[in-house]
Write an enzyme that holds these catalytic residues in place. Structure first.
Site, PDB file in Angstrom:
ATOM      1  N   ASP A   1     -11.820  -5.120 -23.106  1.00  0.00           N
ATOM      2  CA  ASP A   1     -10.876  -5.146 -21.738  1.00  0.00           C
ATOM      3  C   ASP A   1      -9.943  -5.664 -21.750  1.00  0.00           C
ATOM      4  O   ASP A   1      -9.571  -6.846 -21.567  1.00  0.00           O
ATOM      5  CB  ASP A   1     -12.019  -5.922 -20.693  1.00  0.00           C
ATOM      6  CG  ASP A   1     -11.627  -5.946 -19.420  1.00  0.00           C
ATOM      7  OD1 ASP A   1     -10.386  -5.374 -19.062  1.00  0.00           O
ATOM      8  OD2 ASP A   1     -12.019  -6.434 -18.456  1.00  0.00           O
TER       9      ASP A   1
ATOM     10  N   CYS B   1      -7.272  -1.137 -16.779  1.00  0.00           N
ATOM     11  CA  CYS B   1      -6.564  -1.020 -15.707  1.00  0.00           C
ATOM     12  C   CYS B   1      -5.535   0.119 -15.915  1.00  0.00           C
ATOM     13  O   CYS B   1      -4.566   0.080 -15.208  1.00  0.00           O
ATOM     14  CB  CYS B   1      -6.063  -2.292 -15.306  1.00  0.00           C
ATOM     15  SG  CYS B   1      -4.930  -3.274 -16.445  1.00  0.00           S
TER      16      CYS B   1
ATOM     17  N   CYS C   1       0.808  -1.227  -0.020  1.00  0.00           N
ATOM     18  CA  CYS C   1      -0.034  -0.131   0.167  1.00  0.00           C
ATOM     19  C   CYS C   1       0.840   1.160   0.166  1.00  0.00           C
ATOM     20  O   CYS C   1       1.865   1.321   0.694  1.00  0.00           O
ATOM     21  CB  CYS C   1      -0.977   0.211   1.264  1.00  0.00           C
ATOM     22  SG  CYS C   1      -2.157  -1.304   1.198  1.00  0.00           S
TER      23      CYS C   1
ATOM     24  N   GLN D   1     -10.541 -10.682 -11.821  1.00  0.00           N
ATOM     25  CA  GLN D   1     -10.624  -9.379 -11.068  1.00  0.00           C
ATOM     26  C   GLN D   1     -10.239  -9.501  -9.789  1.00  0.00           C
ATOM     27  O   GLN D   1     -10.910 -10.391  -9.040  1.00  0.00           O
ATOM     28  CB  GLN D   1     -12.012  -8.389 -11.481  1.00  0.00           C
ATOM     29  CG  GLN D   1     -12.154  -8.226 -13.021  1.00  0.00           C
ATOM     30  CD  GLN D   1     -11.161  -7.132 -13.344  1.00  0.00           C
ATOM     31  OE1 GLN D   1     -10.507  -6.557 -12.750  1.00  0.00           O
ATOM     32  NE2 GLN D   1     -11.243  -6.798 -14.971  1.00  0.00           N
TER      33      GLN D   1
END
Length: 411
Positions: free
Chosen positions: A343, A369, A73, A248
């Site tokens: 996609d 993405c 993160c 996903q």
């Protein structure tokens, strides 16, 4: 040692670092926020945060004990409104770089514990096996004890995953432990394993997998243990999950993508789903209209075909194996389709977008993405006569620099 400086942070960079503008150029300081005055050890364009002299009102305590050490993160330390504004600005900037003043919606974000797939690194050390993510600014692996963004079922399995990895890991190079929370249990794939495990190790792993109540355990692509066939739900279809297949990461984000695409397609009479994978969007579309589903992944297309045969109540689905990077659908092949969905992977679909731009397809829904390649492909479609109706950013990877988006085009 670098040069210790007091810096005024002006904004967040694309990777979540605080950016301070100085006479010698921008300096990127991880874990600093806009509006803060910080003391940093500066080396070139990088700064290491030493102290926060004036804190931003948007600064909050991180939700994970490993934050700043673990590289999973980047921005747990900022209030949600400022965080979502940063994510949205990434999409705005990507489209602006292509000369597009895009109608960007508010960001749709997932919550804590939303991620059903995690790819851990593992390595043997003198203290045993460490399992987790690489350091924020290093090569060592942080031995994680918690991960608030990941599904609790995966976090609870961490001790057992270490036991599985222990006899397979070496000190020389890390392996990977990829865990997917399928609809019917955990699917664990251990990759980059040196050599073939001997029989006694395989027996141990099978016992541990059973004790963990795994759905499946694969080692370097080979199934070692399987209690049930891992499956996921797309629309009304139950799709068997091939090993090493793309999925996903967060069901909530996936559901939002599907909602936006099906809403855009509306009452189209025939739809083509390009880069369809296992049918994430194909099956919801087929509840309304016949679908041609195309992808270059043999396992994914086979899984889609198998699920289509087993699922009643759908409009016809034709699944086609085809490498759309080498052989995109031509404008002629797109005749008769009212709507198209694409996609692609992070590289985008420039060649396919160019052929779509030559087609008569009325509606195009693009899922991406990578805002940069989405904006590039959008530019191609706009130059071909399409109008950009809206772009919706989707924050699938909470607290990371990554952002997905769905863009809708009309002719």
């Amino acid at each position: 040692m670098g040069d210790t400086q007091a810096l005024d942070v002006a904004r967040l960079g694309a990777q979540g670092d605080g950016v301070a503008d100085t006479a010698s150029g921008p300096v990127f300081v991880p874990f600093a926020l806009p509006g803060e005055r910080v003391q940093a050890d500066v080396r070139g364009e990088r700064g290491r945060l030493i102290a926060i002299m004036t804190a931003s009102p948007d600064r909050i305590a991180p939700v994970c004990r490993h934050f700043t050490h673990c590289g999973g993160c980047a921005v747990q330390h900022i209030r949600m409104p400022a965080y979502l504004a940063w994510k949205r600005e990434m999409v705005v900037a990507a489209f602006a770089a292509r000369g597009i003043d895009a109608p960007i919606a508010h960001v749709a974000s997932v919550g804590l514990g939303a991620r059903r797939r995690a790819a851990f690194s593992a390595r043997r050390t003198g203290r045993g096996v460490v399992l987790g993510f690489h350091e924020a600014k290093g090569v060592d692996i942080v031995d994680v004890q918690e991960c608030p963004v990941t599904a609790s079922a995966i976090v609870r399995a961490l001790p057992g995953l270490r036991r599985l990895a222990e006899p397979l890991m070496s000190r020389r190079a890390p392996g990977r432990v990829v865990v997917t929370l399928a609809a019917n249990g955990l699917d664990v794939a251990i990759e980059d394993v040196p050599g073939d495990p001997p029989p006694e190790v395989r027996e141990f792993l099978a016992r541990e997998a059973a004790a963990l109540k795994l759905a499946r355990l694969t080692i370097s692509g080979d199934t070692l243990y399987q209690a049930t066939v891992p499956a996921v739900r797309f629309g009304t279809a139950n799709v068997v999950l091939p090993a090493r297949s793309f999925l996903q990461a967060a069901p909530a984000a996936e559901a939002e993508m599907v909602r936006l695409v099906t809403q855009a397609v509306g009452e189209a009479r025939r739809v083509v789903d390009l880069f369809c994978g296992m049918g994430t969007i194909t099956f919801p579309l087929a509840q309304r209209a016949p679908v041609l589903a195309v992808d270059g992944d043999k396992q994914a297309v086979a899984a889609l075909q198998s699920a289509a045969k087993r699922t009643p109540g759908l409009k016809p689905i034709e699944a086609k194996l085809r490498d759309l990077f080498r052989e995109p659908l031509s404008a002629r092949e797109l005749l008769g389709f009212d709507a198209a969905v694409f996609d692609p992977p992070r590289a985008g679909a420039a060649t396919q977008a160019a052929l779509l731009a030559e087609s008569s397809v009325k509606t195009i829904a693009a899922v991406s993405c990578n805002p940069a390649t989405l904006a590039r492909d959008a530019r191609i479609l706009l130059d071909g006569g399409y109008k950009l109706e809206r772009v919706t950013p989707i924050d699938q990877f909470l607290y990371s620099p990554h952002i997905e988006a769905v863009a809708v085009f009309r002719r």
